[in-house]
Design a protein around this motif. Structure first.
Motif, PDB file in Angstrom:
ATOM      1  N   ALA A  33      -6.551  12.952  15.117  1.00  0.00           N
ATOM      2  CA  ALA A  33      -6.996  13.549  13.710  1.00  0.00           C
ATOM      3  C   ALA A  33      -7.341  11.705  12.746  1.00  0.00           C
ATOM      4  N   ALA A  35      -8.681  10.248   9.250  1.00  0.00           N
ATOM      5  CA  ALA A  35      -8.939  10.762   7.822  1.00  0.00           C
ATOM      6  C   ALA A  35      -8.975   9.369   6.418  1.00  0.00           C
ATOM      7  N   TRP A  36      -8.833  10.518   5.452  1.00  0.00           N
ATOM      8  CA  TRP A  36      -9.795   9.361   4.286  1.00  0.00           C
ATOM      9  C   TRP A  36      -9.041   9.694   3.533  1.00  0.00           C
ATOM     10  N   TYR A  37      -8.059   8.462   2.281  1.00  0.00           N
ATOM     11  CA  TYR A  37      -6.916   8.830   1.697  1.00  0.00           C
ATOM     12  C   TYR A  37      -7.920   8.142   0.621  1.00  0.00           C
ATOM     13  N   LEU A  47      -3.985  12.597   0.271  1.00  0.00           N
ATOM     14  CA  LEU A  47      -6.022  13.240   1.183  1.00  0.00           C
ATOM     15  C   LEU A  47      -7.288  13.422   0.131  1.00  0.00           C
ATOM     16  N   ARG A  50      -9.821  15.570   6.259  1.00  0.00           N
ATOM     17  CA  ARG A  50      -9.536  15.187   7.238  1.00  0.00           C
ATOM     18  C   ARG A  50     -10.476  15.970   8.236  1.00  0.00           C
ATOM     19  N   TRP A  52     -10.617  17.100  12.289  1.00  0.00           N
ATOM     20  CA  TRP A  52      -9.980  17.223  14.111  1.00  0.00           C
ATOM     21  C   TRP A  52     -11.059  16.203  15.128  1.00  0.00           C
ATOM     22  N   THR A  57     -12.489  20.533  10.279  1.00  0.00           N
ATOM     23  CA  THR A  57     -12.490  19.332   8.465  1.00  0.00           C
ATOM     24  C   THR A  57     -11.979  20.334   7.301  1.00  0.00           C
ATOM     25  N   CYS A  95      -8.503   4.721   5.519  1.00  0.00           N
ATOM     26  CA  CYS A  95      -8.930   4.872   7.055  1.00  0.00           C
ATOM     27  C   CYS A  95      -7.257   4.818   7.542  1.00  0.00           C
ATOM     28  N   ASN A  96      -7.132   6.869   8.001  1.00  0.00           N
ATOM     29  CA  ASN A  96      -6.040   6.833   8.556  1.00  0.00           C
ATOM     30  C   ASN A  96      -6.732   7.790  10.319  1.00  0.00           C
TER      31      ASN A  96
END
Length: 120
Positions: A33, A35-37, A47, A50, A52, A57, A95-96
């Motif tokens: 995954a 993601a943006w936080y 969050l 996200r 995948w 999403t 970003c994660n």
């Protein structure tokens, strides 16, 4: 080691748009995954969206219909298209990503953050 580098933040007027990018590099076997936080000073990191590997999403309620997350698996890159921006979207955006390294171990990594400021 897996590194994430964000770009695309800046100052925009209310109602405007920005596109954030985040590229992952390093000892990557696969990314699950991305993601943006975002985080305001004095508040918890939340969050935003996200995505995948298969393209599924999910979004925070506050951004549904305005933000779109996408990814390019070949480039290990995730994007966040932000439209109809509001002053309350102002935050440091992180970003994660998580996945598997070339040594077949799990990784979870964060970028350094990119500032988004929505103001007239």
């Amino acid at each position: 080691q897996v590194q994430l580098v964000e770009s695309g933040g800046g100052l925009v007027q209310p109602g405007g748009s920005l596109r954030l990018s985040c590229a992952a590099s390093g000892s990557i076997f696969s990314i699950n995954a991305m993601a943006w936080y975002r985080q305001d000073p004095g508040k918890q990191r939340e969050l935003v969206a996200r995505i995948w590997r298969d393209g599924a999403t999910n979004y925070a309620d506050s951004v549904k219909g305005r933000f779109t997350i996408s990814r390019d698996n070949a480039k290990n890159t995730v994007y966040l298209q932000m439209n109809s921006l509001k002053p309350e979207d102002t935050a440091l955006y992180y970003c994660n990503a998580d996945g598997t390294t070339t040594k077949l171990t799990y990784f979870g990594s964060w970028g350094q953050g990119t500032q988004v400021t929505v103001s007239s």
